[in-house]
Enzyme design. Structure first.
Site, PDB file in Angstrom:
ATOM      1  N   ASP A  31      -2.753  12.500  -4.307  1.00  0.00           N
ATOM      2  CA  ASP A  31      -2.362  11.435  -3.374  1.00  0.00           C
ATOM      3  C   ASP A  31      -1.054  10.991  -4.111  1.00  0.00           C
ATOM      4  OD1 ASP A  31      -4.365   9.414  -1.708  1.00  0.00           O
ATOM      5  OD2 ASP A  31      -2.394   8.795  -2.465  1.00  0.00           O
ATOM      6  N   ASN A  88     -13.121   8.115   3.864  1.00  0.00           N
ATOM      7  CA  ASN A  88     -13.024   6.755   4.729  1.00  0.00           C
ATOM      8  C   ASN A  88     -12.814   7.137   6.024  1.00  0.00           C
ATOM      9  OD1 ASN A  88     -12.624   5.247   2.482  1.00  0.00           O
ATOM     10  ND2 ASN A  88     -10.426   5.636   2.171  1.00  0.00           N
ATOM     11  N   GLN A  95      -9.676   4.195   7.027  1.00  0.00           N
ATOM     12  CA  GLN A  95      -8.794   5.505   7.141  1.00  0.00           C
ATOM     13  C   GLN A  95      -7.550   5.115   7.603  1.00  0.00           C
ATOM     14  OE1 GLN A  95     -10.956   8.056   9.675  1.00  0.00           O
ATOM     15  NE2 GLN A  95      -9.372   9.886   9.394  1.00  0.00           N
ATOM     16  N   HIS A 101     -10.019  13.966   5.432  1.00  0.00           N
ATOM     17  CA  HIS A 101      -9.721  14.235   4.022  1.00  0.00           C
ATOM     18  C   HIS A 101     -10.877  13.640   3.259  1.00  0.00           C
ATOM     19  CE1 HIS A 101      -7.513  10.467   5.133  1.00  0.00           C
ATOM     20  NE2 HIS A 101      -7.809  10.091   4.173  1.00  0.00           N
ATOM     21  N   HIS A 103     -11.070  12.062  -0.870  1.00  0.00           N
ATOM     22  CA  HIS A 103     -10.200  11.462  -2.097  1.00  0.00           C
ATOM     23  C   HIS A 103     -11.405  11.742  -3.137  1.00  0.00           C
ATOM     24  CE1 HIS A 103      -7.982   8.518  -0.006  1.00  0.00           C
ATOM     25  NE2 HIS A 103      -8.641   8.573   0.886  1.00  0.00           N
TER      26      HIS A 103
HETATM   27  P1  5GP Z   1      -7.145   7.140   3.812  1.00  0.00           P
HETATM   28  O1  5GP Z   1      -6.766   5.919   3.500  1.00  0.00           O
HETATM   29  O2  5GP Z   1      -6.718   7.439   5.189  1.00  0.00           O
HETATM   30  O3  5GP Z   1      -8.354   7.443   3.431  1.00  0.00           O
HETATM   31  O4  5GP Z   1      -6.358   7.921   2.790  1.00  0.00           O
HETATM   32  C1  5GP Z   1      -4.839   8.279   3.057  1.00  0.00           C
HETATM   33  C2  5GP Z   1      -4.252   8.692   1.600  1.00  0.00           C
HETATM   34  O5  5GP Z   1      -3.294   9.575   1.904  1.00  0.00           O
HETATM   35  C3  5GP Z   1      -3.742   7.664   0.935  1.00  0.00           C
HETATM   36  O6  5GP Z   1      -4.402   7.368  -0.166  1.00  0.00           O
HETATM   37  C4  5GP Z   1      -2.425   7.653   0.763  1.00  0.00           C
HETATM   38  O7  5GP Z   1      -1.802   7.285  -0.613  1.00  0.00           O
HETATM   39  C5  5GP Z   1      -2.285   9.223   0.961  1.00  0.00           C
HETATM   40  N1  5GP Z   1      -0.679   9.520   1.323  1.00  0.00           N
HETATM   41  C6  5GP Z   1      -0.443   8.971   2.623  1.00  0.00           C
HETATM   42  N2  5GP Z   1       0.901   9.762   2.859  1.00  0.00           N
HETATM   43  C7  5GP Z   1       0.799  10.578   1.916  1.00  0.00           C
HETATM   44  C8  5GP Z   1       1.774  11.710   1.601  1.00  0.00           C
HETATM   45  O8  5GP Z   1       3.049  11.769   2.424  1.00  0.00           O
HETATM   46  N3  5GP Z   1       1.805  12.576   0.589  1.00  0.00           N
HETATM   47  C9  5GP Z   1       0.715  12.401  -0.231  1.00  0.00           C
HETATM   48  N4  5GP Z   1       0.411  13.377  -1.253  1.00  0.00           N
HETATM   49  N5  5GP Z   1      -0.214  11.498   0.174  1.00  0.00           N
HETATM   50  C10 5GP Z   1      -0.259  10.620   1.181  1.00  0.00           C
END
Ligand code: 5GP
Length: 115
Positions: A31, A88, A95, A101, A103
């Site tokens: 991440d 999420n 999300q 995805h 985590h």
């Molecule tokens: P969500 O909030 O949808 O559960 O998680 C999305 C995750 O994607 C977040 O933890 C955020 O830091 C990660 N993320 C967003 N953009 C990028 C990216 O360009 N590269 C990587 N490696 N992680 C990302």
């Protein structure tokens, strides 16, 4: 056609990421904004928006993530003492990227409840 998500761009190597595991079904990468010493995102290569969009024929894909990818990463990142696997879903679930995805968080004690 709807725009590619950031994770689809990572799958297609259009943007860089620190990939830690890959096979024909799945990809795992660090991440970009880690919330723990180990913070890996595990994704299916198949474009599925969220857990609300899973279909009957995604059962094997989910099993693969839990029984193949997860144990591989637990060993690789020495998480046998424990970890948290979080998905999420939707706005209230927090999300932000609409490509399913998981985590994988570890390397420190995880408090409960999450925020
Ligand atoms: P969500 O909030 O949808 O559960 O998680 C999305 C995750 O994607 C977040 O933890 C955020 O830091 C990660 N993320 C967003 N953009 C990028 C990216 O360009 N590269 C990587 N490696 N992680 C990302």
């Amino acid at each position: 056609m709807s725009e590619k998500t950031i994770f689809k761009k990572i799958i297609d190597r259009e943007i860089p990421s620190d990939i830690v595991y890959e096979d024909e079904i799945s990809l795992a990468f660090k991440d970009v904004n880690p919330q723990a010493p180990v913070h890996i995102l595990i994704i299916p290569k198949k474009e599925i928006e969220s857990t609300n969009h899973l279909k009957d024929d995604d059962t094997a894909l989910l099993g693969h993530i839990y029984t193949v990818v997860l144990p591989h990463l637990v060993e690789k990142f020495k998480l046998s003492d424990g970890y948290r696997l979080v998905t999420n879903c939707g706005n209230n679930g927090g999300q932000t990227v609409y490509h399913l995805h998981f985590h994988l968080l570890g390397g420190r004690f995880m408090s409960w409840p999450p925020g």
